[in-house]
Scaffold this motif. Structure first.
Motif, PDB file in Angstrom:
ATOM      1  N   ARG A  82      47.298   3.317  17.644  1.00  0.00           N
ATOM      2  CA  ARG A  82      47.124   4.599  16.955  1.00  0.00           C
ATOM      3  C   ARG A  82      48.321   5.507  17.206  1.00  0.00           C
ATOM      4  NH1 ARG A  82      43.496   8.431  15.007  1.00  0.00           N
ATOM      5  NH2 ARG A  82      43.864  10.541  15.794  1.00  0.00           N
ATOM      6  N   ASN A  83      48.762   5.584  18.461  1.00  0.00           N
ATOM      7  CA  ASN A  83      49.887   6.461  18.789  1.00  0.00           C
ATOM      8  C   ASN A  83      51.192   5.967  18.176  1.00  0.00           C
ATOM      9  OD1 ASN A  83      48.261   8.217  20.155  1.00  0.00           O
ATOM     10  ND2 ASN A  83      48.915   7.618  22.206  1.00  0.00           N
ATOM     11  N   SER A  84      51.322   4.681  18.038  1.00  0.00           N
ATOM     12  CA  SER A  84      52.502   4.145  17.366  1.00  0.00           C
ATOM     13  C   SER A  84      52.512   4.588  15.905  1.00  0.00           C
ATOM     14  CB  SER A  84      52.495   2.613  17.459  1.00  0.00           C
ATOM     15  OG  SER A  84      53.615   2.066  16.799  1.00  0.00           O
ATOM     16  N   ALA A  85      51.316   4.565  15.269  1.00  0.00           N
ATOM     17  CA  ALA A  85      51.209   5.019  13.877  1.00  0.00           C
ATOM     18  C   ALA A  85      51.455   6.529  13.785  1.00  0.00           C
ATOM     19  CB  ALA A  85      49.828   4.672  13.332  1.00  0.00           C
ATOM     20  N   ILE A  86      51.002   7.264  14.794  1.00  0.00           N
ATOM     21  CA  ILE A  86      51.230   8.716  14.808  1.00  0.00           C
ATOM     22  C   ILE A  86      52.714   9.026  14.930  1.00  0.00           C
ATOM     23  CG2 ILE A  86      50.874  10.838  16.161  1.00  0.00           C
ATOM     24  CD1 ILE A  86      48.063   9.799  16.807  1.00  0.00           C
ATOM     25  N   LEU A  87      53.421   8.278  15.745  1.00  0.00           N
ATOM     26  CA  LEU A  87      54.870   8.469  15.872  1.00  0.00           C
ATOM     27  C   LEU A  87      55.572   8.211  14.538  1.00  0.00           C
ATOM     28  CD1 LEU A  87      55.866   6.989  19.367  1.00  0.00           C
ATOM     29  CD2 LEU A  87      56.281   9.314  18.527  1.00  0.00           C
ATOM     30  N   ASP A  88      55.128   7.186  13.829  1.00  0.00           N
ATOM     31  CA  ASP A  88      55.690   6.923  12.495  1.00  0.00           C
ATOM     32  C   ASP A  88      55.434   8.115  11.574  1.00  0.00           C
ATOM     33  OD1 ASP A  88      56.548   4.434  13.289  1.00  0.00           O
ATOM     34  OD2 ASP A  88      54.805   3.365  12.479  1.00  0.00           O
ATOM     35  N   LEU A 113      54.155  13.098  22.930  1.00  0.00           N
ATOM     36  CA  LEU A 113      54.378  11.720  22.516  1.00  0.00           C
ATOM     37  C   LEU A 113      55.816  11.534  22.049  1.00  0.00           C
ATOM     38  CD1 LEU A 113      52.634   9.145  22.240  1.00  0.00           C
ATOM     39  CD2 LEU A 113      52.289   9.739  19.846  1.00  0.00           C
ATOM     40  N   ALA A 114      56.311  12.491  21.255  1.00  0.00           N
ATOM     41  CA  ALA A 114      57.687  12.410  20.757  1.00  0.00           C
ATOM     42  C   ALA A 114      58.701  12.563  21.890  1.00  0.00           C
ATOM     43  CB  ALA A 114      57.921  13.491  19.707  1.00  0.00           C
ATOM     44  N   LEU A 115      58.335  13.336  22.912  1.00  0.00           N
ATOM     45  CA  LEU A 115      59.229  13.552  24.053  1.00  0.00           C
ATOM     46  C   LEU A 115      59.415  12.293  24.883  1.00  0.00           C
ATOM     47  CD1 LEU A 115      60.908  15.652  25.615  1.00  0.00           C
ATOM     48  CD2 LEU A 115      58.822  16.254  26.879  1.00  0.00           C
ATOM     49  N   ASP A 116      58.510  11.323  24.706  1.00  0.00           N
ATOM     50  CA  ASP A 116      58.581  10.046  25.424  1.00  0.00           C
ATOM     51  C   ASP A 116      58.484  10.261  26.941  1.00  0.00           C
ATOM     52  OD1 ASP A 116      58.750   7.285  25.593  1.00  0.00           O
ATOM     53  OD2 ASP A 116      60.938   7.272  25.729  1.00  0.00           O
ATOM     54  N   CYS A 117      57.549  11.127  27.328  1.00  0.00           N
ATOM     55  CA  CYS A 117      57.431  11.450  28.757  1.00  0.00           C
ATOM     56  C   CYS A 117      56.354  10.628  29.463  1.00  0.00           C
ATOM     57  CB  CYS A 117      57.154  12.942  28.939  1.00  0.00           C
ATOM     58  SG  CYS A 117      55.749  13.570  28.025  1.00  0.00           S
ATOM     59  N   TYR A 118      55.589   9.839  28.710  1.00  0.00           N
ATOM     60  CA  TYR A 118      54.592   8.967  29.326  1.00  0.00           C
ATOM     61  C   TYR A 118      55.203   7.603  29.614  1.00  0.00           C
ATOM     62  CZ  TYR A 118      51.343  12.442  27.432  1.00  0.00           C
ATOM     63  OH  TYR A 118      50.698  13.605  27.120  1.00  0.00           O
ATOM     64  N   ASP A 119      54.740   6.951  30.659  1.00  0.00           N
ATOM     65  CA  ASP A 119      55.205   5.599  30.960  1.00  0.00           C
ATOM     66  C   ASP A 119      54.740   4.620  29.888  1.00  0.00           C
ATOM     67  OD1 ASP A 119      56.419   6.488  33.275  1.00  0.00           O
ATOM     68  OD2 ASP A 119      54.656   6.089  34.525  1.00  0.00           O
ATOM     69  N   ASP A 120      53.601   4.938  29.254  1.00  0.00           N
ATOM     70  CA  ASP A 120      53.037   4.106  28.196  1.00  0.00           C
ATOM     71  C   ASP A 120      52.505   5.051  27.124  1.00  0.00           C
ATOM     72  OD1 ASP A 120      51.337   2.476  26.579  1.00  0.00           O
ATOM     73  OD2 ASP A 120      50.982   1.113  28.255  1.00  0.00           O
ATOM     74  N   ILE A 121      52.885   4.848  25.876  1.00  0.00           N
ATOM     75  CA  ILE A 121      52.444   5.767  24.823  1.00  0.00           C
ATOM     76  C   ILE A 121      50.930   5.727  24.626  1.00  0.00           C
ATOM     77  CG2 ILE A 121      54.642   5.616  23.587  1.00  0.00           C
ATOM     78  CD1 ILE A 121      53.155   3.886  21.494  1.00  0.00           C
ATOM     79  N   ALA A 122      50.272   4.726  25.220  1.00  0.00           N
ATOM     80  CA  ALA A 122      48.819   4.618  25.082  1.00  0.00           C
ATOM     81  C   ALA A 122      48.079   5.643  25.934  1.00  0.00           C
ATOM     82  CB  ALA A 122      48.360   3.219  25.470  1.00  0.00           C
ATOM     83  N   GLU A 123      48.772   6.281  26.864  1.00  0.00           N
ATOM     84  CA  GLU A 123      48.101   7.154  27.824  1.00  0.00           C
ATOM     85  C   GLU A 123      47.435   8.360  27.168  1.00  0.00           C
ATOM     86  OE1 GLU A 123      50.587   8.273  31.118  1.00  0.00           O
ATOM     87  OE2 GLU A 123      51.397   6.250  31.336  1.00  0.00           O
ATOM     88  N   LYS A 206      64.364  15.312  20.315  1.00  0.00           N
ATOM     89  CA  LYS A 206      64.241  13.978  20.895  1.00  0.00           C
ATOM     90  C   LYS A 206      64.163  12.994  19.739  1.00  0.00           C
ATOM     91  CE  LYS A 206      63.445  11.040  24.310  1.00  0.00           C
ATOM     92  NZ  LYS A 206      64.307  10.810  25.480  1.00  0.00           N
ATOM     93  N   ASN A 207      65.170  12.156  19.620  1.00  0.00           N
ATOM     94  CA  ASN A 207      65.252  11.216  18.491  1.00  0.00           C
ATOM     95  C   ASN A 207      65.118  11.959  17.157  1.00  0.00           C
ATOM     96  OD1 ASN A 207      65.427   8.978  20.276  1.00  0.00           O
ATOM     97  ND2 ASN A 207      63.200   8.950  20.478  1.00  0.00           N
ATOM     98  N   LYS A 208      65.796  13.111  17.087  1.00  0.00           N
ATOM     99  CA  LYS A 208      65.857  13.968  15.890  1.00  0.00           C
ATOM    100  C   LYS A 208      64.546  14.712  15.600  1.00  0.00           C
ATOM    101  CE  LYS A 208      69.386  11.130  13.612  1.00  0.00           C
ATOM    102  NZ  LYS A 208      69.751  10.385  12.378  1.00  0.00           N
ATOM    103  N   ILE A 209      63.555  14.580  16.486  1.00  0.00           N
ATOM    104  CA  ILE A 209      62.269  15.263  16.311  1.00  0.00           C
ATOM    105  C   ILE A 209      62.308  16.595  17.050  1.00  0.00           C
ATOM    106  CG2 ILE A 209      59.777  15.154  16.725  1.00  0.00           C
ATOM    107  CD1 ILE A 209      60.063  12.080  16.644  1.00  0.00           C
ATOM    108  N   SER A 210      61.893  17.666  16.378  1.00  0.00           N
ATOM    109  CA  SER A 210      61.918  19.005  16.966  1.00  0.00           C
ATOM    110  C   SER A 210      60.668  19.241  17.811  1.00  0.00           C
ATOM    111  CB  SER A 210      61.975  20.073  15.869  1.00  0.00           C
ATOM    112  OG  SER A 210      63.093  19.893  15.039  1.00  0.00           O
ATOM    113  N   ILE A 211      60.882  19.614  19.074  1.00  0.00           N
ATOM    114  CA  ILE A 211      59.768  19.916  19.970  1.00  0.00           C
ATOM    115  C   ILE A 211      60.145  21.115  20.839  1.00  0.00           C
ATOM    116  CG2 ILE A 211      58.767  17.600  20.080  1.00  0.00           C
ATOM    117  CD1 ILE A 211      60.377  17.020  22.517  1.00  0.00           C
TER     118      ILE A 211
END
Length: 354
Positions: A82-88, A113-123, A206-211
């Motif tokens: 789900r989070n992978s789809a949300i990132l898309d 999620l966009a900041l990539d601060c979790y060790d696993d995006i599933a968290e 972060k990866n062109k995403i505004s946060i």
């Protein structure tokens, strides 16, 4: 589940980055350990995937009963997908907004999620995608999403008569999440540091995403729970919010004096009851409210009674305010009266579910 304080401490020990793995293993391996309570409260606090991922990172999954291990693994994998789809979806919206020069920043779970601060995006479990948009571009952003097959959801009775922090929620059949376009973070609470203009001015990419900046993300995470989710009113903890706080604080300098007002102190006092990661960073002393919270958690019947009482008071205050407005405002009265069908359907739905 006779003692919520014990369950909450166990959840915190699993999520914490400071808990001793050997001590945690000894605790979780005990034959009397209540896994049912962990699953029940972990689900209620939306942290089951985070609990599984933290146990995995601590190499303690072998302690889990087999059926529970399989259950949590399945939930975590579903949330990862789900989070992978949300990132898309976030990347697609970013492309649209950048193409039309719409000043914006993703908020809350989407931002983390966009900041990539979790060790696993599933968290992180995420509901909607929240986006802060420059005030003078809100309508442009709203109309743009409508051209991309997003549709506004039905609003509550009298929606147009009251101030809201975001425009009507937008849903689409083409993507997994609904979107809420925010003009501000709060309706009644004022914080000069968290104004729309200040957040957008100091945003990061972060990866062109505004946060928002990490400092803004931390403050918003705390105040969103305390104000919007009424954590301050109920004087309670949200483990999802607390874990996000741990993630944002990890490896970063924290100055307690920057968070030295009543609402922040209440948040840290309650969270610090269970997390050493937070307790050591605060200068707040345990208050009566903190002690009372622990008292409630060890007496479940009283805890449920007290929370129900607070909900009744909160709802009564809202109803009282709306009733006064109904009596004083002719246009509001007319709008409510003319919406008899929706009122009837809501009453019918309520009665059928009772």
């Amino acid at each position: 589940m006779g003692n919520l304080a014990v369950t909450y401490q166990n959840i915190a020990d699993i999520l914490s980055f400071e808990t001793s793995n050997s001590e945690l293993e000894q605790l979780l391996s005990h034959s009397s350990f209540n896994w049912d309570a962990i699953v029940s409260e972990g689900s209620r606090h939306l942290v089951l995937p985070a609990l599984y991922c933290r146990l995995q990172s601590k190499e303690l999954l072998h302690i889990l009963p087999n059926d529970l291990n399989e259950y949590l693994e399945e939930i975590t994998e579903l949330n990862r997908e789900r989070n992978s789809a949300i990132l898309d979806q976030i990347n697609i919206i970013t492309e649209w907004f950048n193409k039309h020069n719409i000043e914006h920043a993703f908020l809350k779970g989407a931002a983390l999620l966009a900041l990539d601060c979790y060790d696993d995006i599933a968290e992180r479990m995420i509901g909607d995608i929240d986006i802060l948009v420059a005030t003078d571009q809100l309508d442009l952003a709203f109309d743009l999403l409508k051209t991309k097959a997003y549709s506004p959801t039905e609003q509550t009775l009298g929606f147009d008569f009251f101030e809201h922090k975001h425009l009507p929620r937008l849903k689409t059949e083409h993507h997994i999440c609904a979107v809420e376009l925010h003009k501000t973070l709060f309706v009644t609470y004022k914080d000069s540091y968290l104004t729309t203009s200040n957040i957008l001015k100091k945003k990061q990419y972060k990866n062109k995403i505004s946060i928002p900046s990490r400092a803004h993300l931390l403050r918003h995470n705390i105040l969103n729970y305390q104000i919007n989710d009424k954590g301050s009113w109920f004087n309670s903890i949200s483990f999802r919010s607390a874990y996000d706080t741990l993630i944002l604080l990890r490896g970063k300098h924290f100055n307690p004096s920057d968070y030295n007002n009543k609402i922040y102190r209440k948040y840290f006092n309650v969270s610090g009851l269970f997390f050493n990661d937070i307790k050591v960073l605060t200068q707040s002393k345990e208050s009566f409210l903190t002690s009372f919270y622990l008292f409630k958690l060890t007496r479940i019947s009283f805890y449920k009674f007290w929370n129900t009482l607070l909900k009744i008071i909160d709802s009564s205050l809202l109803l009282f305010g709306r009733t006064l407005f109904f009596l004083k405002n002719k246009d509001y009265r007319k709008a409510i009266i003319n919406d008899k069908e929706r009122i009837y359907n809501r009453i019918k739905s309520f009665l059928s579910n009772s």
